[in-house]
Scaffold this active site. Sequence first.
Site, PDB file in Angstrom:
ATOM      1  N   GLN A 114      -7.915  15.229   2.601  1.00 24.21           N
ATOM      2  CA  GLN A 114      -7.308  14.288   1.647  1.00 24.21           C
ATOM      3  C   GLN A 114      -8.110  14.396   0.240  1.00 24.21           C
ATOM      4  O   GLN A 114      -9.227  13.840   0.321  1.00 24.21           O
ATOM      5  CB  GLN A 114      -7.158  12.905   2.316  1.00 24.21           C
ATOM      6  CG  GLN A 114      -6.493  11.873   1.311  1.00 24.21           C
ATOM      7  CD  GLN A 114      -6.192  10.795   2.058  1.00 24.21           C
ATOM      8  OE1 GLN A 114      -6.537   9.888   2.369  1.00 24.21           O
ATOM      9  NE2 GLN A 114      -4.652  10.675   2.503  1.00 24.21           N
TER      10      GLN A 114
ATOM     11  N   HIS B 265      -7.859  11.550  -2.741  1.00 22.83           N
ATOM     12  CA  HIS B 265      -7.489  10.338  -3.123  1.00 22.83           C
ATOM     13  C   HIS B 265      -7.055  10.361  -4.668  1.00 22.83           C
ATOM     14  O   HIS B 265      -7.885  10.941  -5.690  1.00 22.83           O
ATOM     15  CB  HIS B 265      -8.598   9.164  -2.962  1.00 22.83           C
ATOM     16  CG  HIS B 265      -8.017   8.005  -3.037  1.00 22.83           C
ATOM     17  ND1 HIS B 265      -7.714   7.348  -3.991  1.00 22.83           N
ATOM     18  CD2 HIS B 265      -8.017   7.031  -2.017  1.00 22.83           C
ATOM     19  CE1 HIS B 265      -7.664   6.137  -3.817  1.00 22.83           C
ATOM     20  NE2 HIS B 265      -7.587   5.710  -2.478  1.00 22.83           N
TER      21      HIS B 265
ATOM     22  N   HIS C 224     -11.632  13.007  -0.591  1.00 16.37           N
ATOM     23  CA  HIS C 224     -11.765  11.434   0.009  1.00 16.37           C
ATOM     24  C   HIS C 224     -12.043  11.235   1.594  1.00 16.37           C
ATOM     25  O   HIS C 224     -12.636  10.325   2.075  1.00 16.37           O
ATOM     26  CB  HIS C 224     -10.664  10.835  -0.435  1.00 16.37           C
ATOM     27  CG  HIS C 224     -10.588   9.344  -0.044  1.00 16.37           C
ATOM     28  ND1 HIS C 224     -11.547   8.308  -0.193  1.00 16.37           N
ATOM     29  CD2 HIS C 224      -9.819   8.504   0.681  1.00 16.37           C
ATOM     30  CE1 HIS C 224     -11.692   7.056   0.173  1.00 16.37           C
ATOM     31  NE2 HIS C 224     -10.350   7.256   0.639  1.00 16.37           N
TER      32      HIS C 224
ATOM     33  N   LEU D  54     -14.734   5.623  -5.880  1.00 16.05           N
ATOM     34  CA  LEU D  54     -13.234   5.261  -5.527  1.00 16.05           C
ATOM     35  C   LEU D  54     -12.764   4.179  -6.219  1.00 16.05           C
ATOM     36  O   LEU D  54     -13.406   2.819  -6.278  1.00 16.05           O
ATOM     37  CB  LEU D  54     -13.126   4.929  -3.948  1.00 16.05           C
ATOM     38  CG  LEU D  54     -11.890   4.805  -3.263  1.00 16.05           C
ATOM     39  CD1 LEU D  54     -10.890   5.750  -3.391  1.00 16.05           C
ATOM     40  CD2 LEU D  54     -12.039   4.461  -1.898  1.00 16.05           C
TER      41      LEU D  54
ATOM     42  N   PHE E 225       0.909  -1.393   0.224  1.00 17.57           N
ATOM     43  CA  PHE E 225      -0.043  -0.215  -0.094  1.00 17.57           C
ATOM     44  C   PHE E 225       0.862   1.195   0.057  1.00 17.57           C
ATOM     45  O   PHE E 225       2.117   1.060   0.328  1.00 17.57           O
ATOM     46  CB  PHE E 225      -0.915   0.011   1.356  1.00 17.57           C
ATOM     47  CG  PHE E 225      -2.369   0.157   0.884  1.00 17.57           C
ATOM     48  CD1 PHE E 225      -3.073  -0.955  -0.060  1.00 17.57           C
ATOM     49  CD2 PHE E 225      -2.807   1.203   1.276  1.00 17.57           C
ATOM     50  CE1 PHE E 225      -4.402  -0.656  -0.139  1.00 17.57           C
ATOM     51  CE2 PHE E 225      -4.425   1.405   1.142  1.00 17.57           C
ATOM     52  CZ  PHE E 225      -5.020   0.244   0.418  1.00 17.57           C
TER      53      PHE E 225
ATOM     54  N   GLU F 225      -6.571   2.129  -3.589  1.00 25.45           N
ATOM     55  CA  GLU F 225      -5.118   1.951  -3.771  1.00 25.45           C
ATOM     56  C   GLU F 225      -4.422   0.898  -3.759  1.00 25.45           C
ATOM     57  O   GLU F 225      -3.453   0.663  -4.146  1.00 25.45           O
ATOM     58  CB  GLU F 225      -4.526   2.682  -2.659  1.00 25.45           C
ATOM     59  CG  GLU F 225      -2.937   3.271  -2.422  1.00 25.45           C
ATOM     60  CD  GLU F 225      -2.842   3.861  -1.082  1.00 25.45           C
ATOM     61  OE1 GLU F 225      -3.388   5.208  -1.325  1.00 25.45           O
ATOM     62  OE2 GLU F 225      -1.960   3.663  -0.127  1.00 25.45           O
TER      63      GLU F 225
ATOM     64  N   ARG G   1      -0.417   9.587  -0.600  1.00 22.27           N
ATOM     65  CA  ARG G   1      -1.591  10.257  -1.592  1.00 22.27           C
ATOM     66  C   ARG G   1      -1.594  11.592  -1.859  1.00 22.27           C
ATOM     67  O   ARG G   1      -1.951  11.899  -2.784  1.00 22.27           O
ATOM     68  CB  ARG G   1      -3.113   9.670  -0.754  1.00 22.27           C
ATOM     69  CG  ARG G   1      -3.235   8.470  -0.612  1.00 22.27           C
ATOM     70  CD  ARG G   1      -4.684   8.222   0.066  1.00 22.27           C
ATOM     71  NE  ARG G   1      -4.848   6.735   0.043  1.00 22.27           N
ATOM     72  CZ  ARG G   1      -5.861   6.149   0.664  1.00 22.27           C
ATOM     73  NH1 ARG G   1      -6.578   6.863   1.528  1.00 22.27           N
ATOM     74  NH2 ARG G   1      -6.032   5.057   0.534  1.00 22.27           N
TER      75      ARG G   1
ATOM     76  N   ARG H 277      -3.128  11.350   5.343  1.00 23.34           N
ATOM     77  CA  ARG H 277      -3.248  10.027   6.158  1.00 23.34           C
ATOM     78  C   ARG H 277      -2.606   8.884   5.029  1.00 23.34           C
ATOM     79  O   ARG H 277      -2.908   8.827   3.887  1.00 23.34           O
ATOM     80  CB  ARG H 277      -4.687   9.674   6.378  1.00 23.34           C
ATOM     81  CG  ARG H 277      -5.058   8.121   6.508  1.00 23.34           C
ATOM     82  CD  ARG H 277      -6.418   7.922   7.249  1.00 23.34           C
ATOM     83  NE  ARG H 277      -7.329   8.139   5.916  1.00 23.34           N
ATOM     84  CZ  ARG H 277      -7.494   7.042   5.102  1.00 23.34           C
ATOM     85  NH1 ARG H 277      -6.838   5.910   4.966  1.00 23.34           N
ATOM     86  NH2 ARG H 277      -8.456   7.191   3.986  1.00 23.34           N
TER      87      ARG H 277
END
Lengths: 316, 549
Positions: free
Chosen positions: B211, B213, B327, B223, B98, B226, B257, B362
């Site tokens: 954030q 994304h 996001h 979405l 990730f 990721e 991100r 994050r």
Amino acid sequence: MQVTYLVKRLNPERERSPRFEQFSLEVGEYDSVLDGLIKVREELDGSLALRCSCRAAICGSCAMRVNGEPRLMCKTRVRDVAEDGQVKVEPIGNLPVLKDLVVDMGPFWEKVRAVKPWLEPPPEKPEREYLAPNEAMREVVGALACVMCGACVSNCTVWEVDPNFLGPAALAKAHRFVADPRNSDNAERLKQLGEYTGIWDCTHCFYCVQACPKDVAPMERILALRREAIAHGYTNHNGVRHSDSFAQSVKQSGSLNEGRLAVESQGYLNLPALLGLLPVGLRALRAGKMPSPFHHKRPGAAHVKRIFEKVEGPRS
Amino acid sequence: MRAALEAKRRHADVALISKVHPVRSHSVAAQGGINAPLGQSDTWESHAYDTVKGSDYLGDQDAIEALSREAAQAVVDLENMGVAFYRGPDGRLAPRNFGGASTARTYFVGAITGHAILHVMYEQLLRAGVKIYEEWFVTSLVNEGGFTAGLVAQELLTGRFHPIQAKAIILCTGGCGRVYEPSTNALICTGDGMSLAWRAGAPLMDMEMVQYHPTTLPSNGALMTEGARGDGAYLRNALGDRFMSKYAPNKLELASRDVVSRAEQVEIDEGRGVDDGLGAKSCVYLDCTHLPREFILERLGEIYEIARQFANVDITTQPVPVRPGMHYMMGGIKTNVDGRTRVPGLYAAGECACVSVHGGNRLGANSLLDTVIFGRRAGAHAAEFARQVEFRPLSEGAVLDSERRAQEVLGRPANGDSIAKVRMELGQTMHQYAGVWRDGKGLNTALSRIYSLKERYQRAPVQDKGKVFNTNLVFHWELGYMLDNAEAILVSAIHRTESRGAHYRTDCPERDDQSWLKHIVLDYRPGAAPGIQYAPVTITRWKPEKRVY
């Protein structure tokens, strides 16, 4: 494109029976039926009540019937379902309507709660995770992919005549635990699931498989639960006798012996139940629908038998 | 739900109140996974460092240490309760890669990890016998003598307002994504808890940190996990280049991100974007086509479906156009590591809270972790707190106040305006001025628009005048909460005259540790602009350094 939405409305504060209301609107090429409903709510009539949240087919809020078929509205494109530019939207079936497209999900959740909807792992806890083969987890994921939307219940032909039936969603949930190698009380669960309202009440009409927006195929999971129940020795059941008799009859004669099926499902020694069949038999006789007592082999029955033997494999 | 479960396990008398059925909550949409340093060569320090670096050094390191130290046990607990995490050949939990992580430590259930965890939480609540009030909407929190006394909620089915007395309240109400248009967030993500707490005297922190994304669909903002890039997907521009090599030569597509979203936006702004299907070149490609079809269907099935449905693209054979989309809120209700806010008895956990573990940005798969770690801690602490205090009287006036507000709203005459119009303008304004790029002028323009939207909100009518399931009235309440959130975001963003994490000011593009290694904390002041204060960033062992991926 220009479409007409025909929306089933019910305002419980003002009326007793539902009515259809028509809305004309413009929708985009990839717009979902839900996009259109939101447009109606935001631009045409703010009093339209519906549930929706994620818009990505994962929260399970927006199951409704569109042109008769239960679906998730966010996952259904207008252009795929519009008939002559018309989209008919109704609440899902088999559950009481509260207002417009909102139904009372109470009976749905009641059934879910009835199948002991949690994992019962063995009492001795591992130091870390339970060891389990990935294939088994993948099987479990197929069942837990359910978003609890109620589309399957909307279509269930057994629920329609017997609201006590646990129904496709709750039984698929039950299978999620029985199929989980970490679960420790399958025998108990399968015994309970074999009782009235459980796995043997499904008539395998396939409607829930067709309705499910997440490919959970609830009916297949009910059949898997039946196989598990039999494997656990729960064979003293009309449902088991029914399926044995069905298979034997077709295997031996190439077609179904309906008279024998009715009797064998109850069991030859079950006198009270057999007497209970009499009125049904008499009514069938009067209506000219009594199966002939002489059941003949069909041409090609030997061929059917060979298919059975091939599928069953060598008996041990 | 994790908080309720913990409090119940500690023998508190617990009820859960939710405006939707609990399994409809937006954690259900979390796709990629949950982080934990469970691997043999992994350590909690490594996870903590990655999180600190991801936060652009704005995260509080004591809180991040708690997050990372407890992560392994939390994920094992989830597994033991029934979450069907994917396994390796040895039958043990197997992670995927990730963004922003120095090793593979993201445990997952296909691309439905949030769904799998949320449903298990609900199962455990049923097992524990927690009372659930579903489809009840909270209209106010009530304090008495500076302590939490309870709340007022509207039962949607009947429209009735009910007082609920409580010694302690834990807000787990999620983010405020709908303040932006578009957003990956569900329609229910309207920042209710943040506004309620703020008005009840609990300050908000880090609200400027929003954030974006890197991979969302242009059609509806959905979405694309990721996990796709974690499992090997590439990002390409119109020339077919894997442009991330210019921006993050080491981590490439798996940089954090904020870095990836900015890189995409630069490519798009400089004319190397691809067609979004809506007539503009506002996207880049997410390319999975070099991955085996079976592999995609097994591990990324959910986004295969989403792309097919909402973009008409088969990701196994074609790249899918994606762009940065709003996001997640790093900011929220200021809490300590036990979820406590400034108001005694009021707790918060999850996206609505700001502990702060995410700081300026994050890391993916840290949000589900945040909910279970700090949910558990808040539940434990609130149960203990409730044992030590008495109920406070909940005055009848609180219910009457909500009823009066509802009456006033229902009685408003039509004026050509609507809740939906105000909300749409709010969302577009925020996306335009407080998105990937920001500058002082634009942010001030946005703030003055928000104040005029607040005025329109005071007069905007609702069409549904009934009591039963009046969603129109719900949208009215929600819009009020959203406007509070928007104001807090903009005031903080104007105030922070540097660039850090997701907050990038084109008029002050550098990070400025000298002046800004601190949190912005906002107090609600009725009828006036928010009061601005600061809180220091807690640094335990990782000194701020230049951030390179």
